[in-house]
Design a protein around this motif. Sequence first.
Motif, PDB file in Angstrom:
ATOM      1  N   THR A  72       0.821  -1.210   0.000  1.00  7.92           N
ATOM      2  CA  THR A  72       0.000   0.000   0.000  1.00  7.92           C
ATOM      3  C   THR A  72       0.855   1.260   0.000  1.00  7.92           C
ATOM      4  O   THR A  72       0.339   2.358  -0.217  1.00  7.92           O
ATOM      5  CB  THR A  72      -0.925   0.017   1.229  1.00  7.92           C
ATOM      6  OG1 THR A  72      -0.140  -0.115   2.418  1.00  7.92           O
ATOM      7  CG2 THR A  72      -1.947  -1.099   1.152  1.00  7.92           C
ATOM      8  N   GLU A  94      -4.551   2.511  -0.418  1.00  6.20           N
ATOM      9  CA  GLU A  94      -5.137   1.185  -0.612  1.00  6.20           C
ATOM     10  C   GLU A  94      -4.882   0.661  -2.020  1.00  6.20           C
ATOM     11  O   GLU A  94      -4.622   1.428  -2.954  1.00  6.20           O
ATOM     12  CB  GLU A  94      -6.645   1.221  -0.358  1.00  6.20           C
ATOM     13  CG  GLU A  94      -7.475   1.907  -1.419  1.00  6.20           C
ATOM     14  CD  GLU A  94      -7.671   3.389  -1.172  1.00  6.20           C
ATOM     15  OE1 GLU A  94      -8.077   4.103  -2.116  1.00  6.20           O
ATOM     16  OE2 GLU A  94      -7.417   3.846  -0.031  1.00  6.20           O
ATOM     17  N   PRO A 120      -2.396  -3.137   7.321  1.00  3.89           N
ATOM     18  CA  PRO A 120      -3.485  -3.098   6.358  1.00  3.89           C
ATOM     19  C   PRO A 120      -4.705  -3.865   6.883  1.00  3.89           C
ATOM     20  O   PRO A 120      -4.586  -4.754   7.724  1.00  3.89           O
ATOM     21  CB  PRO A 120      -2.895  -3.809   5.145  1.00  3.89           C
ATOM     22  CG  PRO A 120      -1.977  -4.830   5.759  1.00  3.89           C
ATOM     23  CD  PRO A 120      -1.428  -4.207   7.029  1.00  3.89           C
ATOM     24  N   ASP A 155      -6.723  -1.868   2.529  1.00  4.41           N
ATOM     25  CA  ASP A 155      -6.612  -0.452   2.871  1.00  4.41           C
ATOM     26  C   ASP A 155      -5.818  -0.296   4.171  1.00  4.41           C
ATOM     27  O   ASP A 155      -5.835  -1.180   5.031  1.00  4.41           O
ATOM     28  CB  ASP A 155      -8.006   0.164   3.028  1.00  4.41           C
ATOM     29  CG  ASP A 155      -8.013   1.653   2.730  1.00  4.41           C
ATOM     30  OD1 ASP A 155      -6.949   2.278   2.807  1.00  4.41           O
ATOM     31  OD2 ASP A 155      -9.108   2.185   2.437  1.00  4.41           O
ATOM     32  N   THR A 156      -5.148   0.822   4.298  1.00  2.00           N
ATOM     33  CA  THR A 156      -4.264   1.068   5.439  1.00  2.00           C
ATOM     34  C   THR A 156      -5.001   1.778   6.563  1.00  2.00           C
ATOM     35  O   THR A 156      -5.549   2.868   6.371  1.00  2.00           O
ATOM     36  CB  THR A 156      -3.058   1.922   5.008  1.00  2.00           C
ATOM     37  OG1 THR A 156      -2.440   1.319   3.865  1.00  2.00           O
ATOM     38  CG2 THR A 156      -2.044   2.019   6.137  1.00  2.00           C
ATOM     39  N   SER A 166       1.457   2.097   6.107  1.00  3.54           N
ATOM     40  CA  SER A 166       1.398   1.408   4.819  1.00  3.54           C
ATOM     41  C   SER A 166       2.641   0.559   4.623  1.00  3.54           C
ATOM     42  O   SER A 166       3.676   0.772   5.256  1.00  3.54           O
ATOM     43  CB  SER A 166       1.264   2.424   3.687  1.00  3.54           C
ATOM     44  OG  SER A 166       2.403   3.275   3.655  1.00  3.54           O
TER      45      SER A 166
END
Length: 362
Positions: A72, A94, A120, A155-156, A166
């Motif tokens: 990410t 993301e 994530p 997604d972070t 990330s």
Amino acid sequence: MRWLILLLAGCVTPGIPGTPPGDPPPSDDDDSADDDDSADDDDSADDDDSADDCPPGVICIDSLPATVSGTTEGAPSDFANYGCAPEVDESGPELVYRVAIDQSGFLGAALSVEAPDTDPDVHILASLDPDDCLARGHWDAHSDVDAGFVWVVVDTWVDDAGPDLSGPFTLELGLLHPSSGDCTTEVSEIDRINDGGVPLAMPATGPMVLEAHLVTVDDGYGTQGAGPWPQSITENIPAHYVTSEGASGFVMRRSQSWAPQENSEFGQAAHYNKLPTLDEAWYVNMMWADRPDPGTRMILTNPANGRSVVASAGFETGPGNLDHVGGTTEEAHRYLGTGHLGQLSLGFAVDQDLPLGPIVCE
């Protein structure tokens, strides 16, 4: 327009393997909406620019199971919250995956990371809309899905007090197809160890313990019987996870260790032999005074959502607390949507030929 930063610079055009982004269209296509090769026209709704094309900035996965690696770090950040957990801040970068589903089933998406400062989360979406969220999780997510496309977003998570979390990850995806059959259970009573002469009416509903793993015949410790056993509660347990997933086809993040030593070896069942691998993935135990034959089919059902699993009995005895109906594996709990001491119904299957694992009861 959103472009994928890492893993792919763009999407390969489906049907034209190896065509890199930016290459000219096929020679029989002049990109005109009104030319004479409309069937191959990039601007025609019925050609290779249809809904089946891989959208820009999306990684398209056309078959399952699949394992992909990504990061990410440096990726776009278009989604901040998701409908299935709107209070969680996912405003970090993301990656978006479109997953082709050939037939309806139970989708599993599991993440693994190596860097301790990477965080994530995984989300399963019915459409490319964060409000259309089917499921999410820190390490894995699961959902019933229909044939067509679903979207998986890594997604972070953002910690306001900390640094950017990330980084690299591995995403594993698998589609499980539950069997179908008659889930009728026997109406009976069983005697349990130390029950004071008060049998338990079956089927029974109550708390089910989250049990540890048991050694199987495929775990590299020899065959059935008194061969070698693990020398600690975690020895070779990651390899066992891989073995179990290979047999069950159920993608999830496993975390339980071997069963502890209780007048036995690590991971040794009450019948002292190593289990068939598929039976171990879906085993169930009780404090039965007379343990049933190994492989006896039982039905586990979550009354809250109607999900059911065909479980394998007769290998293990426990748990000791008779306030608990029995115990089962993390795989069974995860599919049923429960955890340790989740309320489940358990009974002996009338049909003893049912395949092990998730089932749609008819």
